[in-house]
Design a protein around this motif. Structure first.
Motif, PDB file in Angstrom:
ATOM      1  N   ARG A 146      -1.396   4.956  -7.890  1.00 43.21           N
ATOM      2  CA  ARG A 146      -2.210   3.708  -7.525  1.00 43.21           C
ATOM      3  C   ARG A 146      -2.840   3.315  -9.421  1.00 43.21           C
ATOM      4  NH1 ARG A 146      -4.466   2.306  -2.758  1.00 43.21           N
ATOM      5  NH2 ARG A 146      -3.718   4.133  -1.669  1.00 43.21           N
ATOM      6  N   TYR A 205      -0.877   1.476 -11.286  1.00 39.64           N
ATOM      7  CA  TYR A 205      -0.645   0.158 -10.407  1.00 39.64           C
ATOM      8  C   TYR A 205      -2.048  -0.364 -10.954  1.00 39.64           C
ATOM      9  CZ  TYR A 205       3.827   0.595  -7.841  1.00 39.64           C
ATOM     10  OH  TYR A 205       5.676   0.226  -7.433  1.00 39.64           O
ATOM     11  N   GLN A 206      -3.083  -0.048 -10.352  1.00 38.90           N
ATOM     12  CA  GLN A 206      -4.061  -1.027 -10.048  1.00 38.90           C
ATOM     13  C   GLN A 206      -4.717  -1.335 -12.069  1.00 38.90           C
ATOM     14  OE1 GLN A 206      -7.225   0.560  -8.013  1.00 38.90           O
ATOM     15  NE2 GLN A 206      -8.600  -1.047  -8.154  1.00 38.90           N
ATOM     16  N   ASP A 257       0.574  -1.157   0.113  1.00 39.48           N
ATOM     17  CA  ASP A 257      -0.051  -0.257  -0.121  1.00 39.48           C
ATOM     18  C   ASP A 257       0.823   1.580  -0.079  1.00 39.48           C
ATOM     19  OD1 ASP A 257      -1.932   2.197   2.108  1.00 39.48           O
ATOM     20  OD2 ASP A 257      -3.492   1.196   0.498  1.00 39.48           O
TER      21      ASP A 257
END
Length: 427
Positions: free
Chosen positions: A277, A280-281, A51
């Motif tokens: 984020r 990556y996602q 995270d």
């Protein structure tokens, strides 16, 4: 509240027939999706993505561990030594320009062996002394070898044009606005072997736009030295709001990074500003999203072939990118098709695109792009130059259902009285 009209029964039956027809090809596609999904997941796990990697950085962006790990994940996924993944790349063209300017020097030569590249790269290549800072303005010469009539590489001509000055051999994987097959990874691997046999020190560069995750391997898996693509196409998974990537041999990637930032700085800086984020996602979702888009293209090809139209590729032919070309019989049909894709979009569905004289094109072009990300080519879009033969180029689709609905609505508008008489007896 007024509801949108429902599709009439002939088209409903046609949808069912098409889905039965393409079932075996879709099953093969799912194997590709699974292999690519596993490859991406293993890379995430290997590099212990956590995270805190999504937090990003500000200012200079020193020691941004999320940025550094994302580079390593991309390198592993693409079978390369190093990666450079940044939101600072404004477009695919900008990413490709950084790669080419990074490795070429005054006195070197760039040779495209797959015909003229995309129109947006023509200004990057430029003309000698044009004053724009183009490649040729920096005394980097350029040659282009046209493809043969069958879409293959003209190897005798390639061998003739390569000289002591030649440094980079460039390959465009996708078809662009040409009525030909795009190049498979296997074909690019064979090209690379043949180029290295001519001269082992030549750098093989591939423009991978539209191709990522459509096959189980990527060009850098089969010997390509340097490769670039856009994050608002396949690898962004529909979530990355901007950016591009470069992967390949470590030295070449670092030289490209020097062009993006500055010599001596390279990939060590660059604040990610809250983009990590989504990047990556998006990469994690990309194999599935690409699979949805390709499945939609297979459906569209089968549908239009049932209606007697020519497609490239055909529904049962191998796929190596997102692009589906369809040749219509008349100008009004191709315009109506593109307008119908816009009308079936979630964004700007009320807008009616019209052909216009776009800079850099010899004919008017009509474009449909009702996308969440401006210019996001993994989302459903379509465009067509208004010239004979009347060919529309459709690409993308975040969900198969959306593509299927959009193309069915398009044919219902083009053929308001039902299926063409010459095909109606088939059903």
């Amino acid at each position: 509240m007024k509801r949108n009209p429902q599709m009439n029964p002939p088209w409903i039956q046609l949808k069912s027939d098409i889905e039965k027809q393409i079932a075996s090809v879709v099953q093969q596609l799912e194997q590709t999706v699974d292999e690519n999904q596993m490859k991406v997941m293993r890379a995430f796990q290997h590099h212990r993505v956590s995270d805190y990697h999504f937090q990003g950085s500000t200012g200079y962006g020193y020691n941004d561990r999320g940025r550094e790990i994302l580079d390593e994940v991309y390198a592993e996924v693409f079978g390369a030594e190093a990666g450079l993944v940044r939101p600072h790349f404004a477009s695919g063209t900008h990413t490709i320009a950084c790669a080419l300017f990074g490795v070429l020097r005054p006195g070197d030569e760039l040779v495209y062996i797959t015909g003229r590249p995309y129109d947006t790269l023509h200004k990057v290549i430029g003309q000698p002394g044009d004053g724009t800072g183009s490649l040729q303005d920096f005394d980097i010469s350029y040659q282009c070898v046209d493809l043969l009539e069958d879409g293959g590489v003209n190897w005798p001509q390639v061998e003739q044009v390569i000289s002591a000055r030649t440094k980079v051999i460039a390959i465009q994987r996708s078809r662009g606005y040409d009525w030909r097959a795009s190049f498979t990874v296997e074909q690019i691997g064979e090209m690379t072997k043949r180029i290295k046999a001519i001269r082992s020190d030549l750098i093989v560069f591939v423009d991978n736009c539209y191709g990522e995750f459509t096959e189980m391997q990527e060009p850098t898996d089969v010997g390509v030295d340097l490769m670039a693509g856009s994050l608002i196409k396949n690898p962004g998974g529909g979530l990355a709001s901007t950016g591009g990537y470069i992967v390949g041999r470590r030295k070449l990637v670092e030289q490209s990074a020097y062009r993006l930032t500055a010599p001596g700085i390279g990939s060590e800086v660059g604040a990610m500003l809250g983009t990590l984020r989504a990047m990556y996602q998006g990469l994690f979702l990309a194999p599935h999203a690409v699979g949805q888009a390709v499945r939609g293209s297979i459906f569209a090809a089968a549908l239009f072939e049932r209606l007697g139209l020519s497609t490239q590729p055909r529904w049962d032919e191998p796929r190596t990118d997102l692009i589906q070309a369809v040749q219509f019989e008349q100008e009004s049909d191709v315009i109506q098709f593109v307008q119908s894709i816009q009308k079936a979009s979630p964004v700007d569905a009320h807008v009616v695109p019209e052909p216009w004289d776009m800079p850099g094109y010899d004919h008017p072009v009509i474009m449909a792009a009702g996308t969440f990300i401006q210019g996001g080519s993994l989302e459903l879009s379509a465009d067509a130059p208004i010239r004979a033969p009347y060919i529309a180029y459709m690409q993308g689709g975040l969900t198969y259902s959306h593509v299927k609905m959009a193309v069915l609505e398009a044919v219902a508008r083009i053929y308001p009285n039902g299926m063409p008489e010459k095909e109606s007896s088939t059903f």
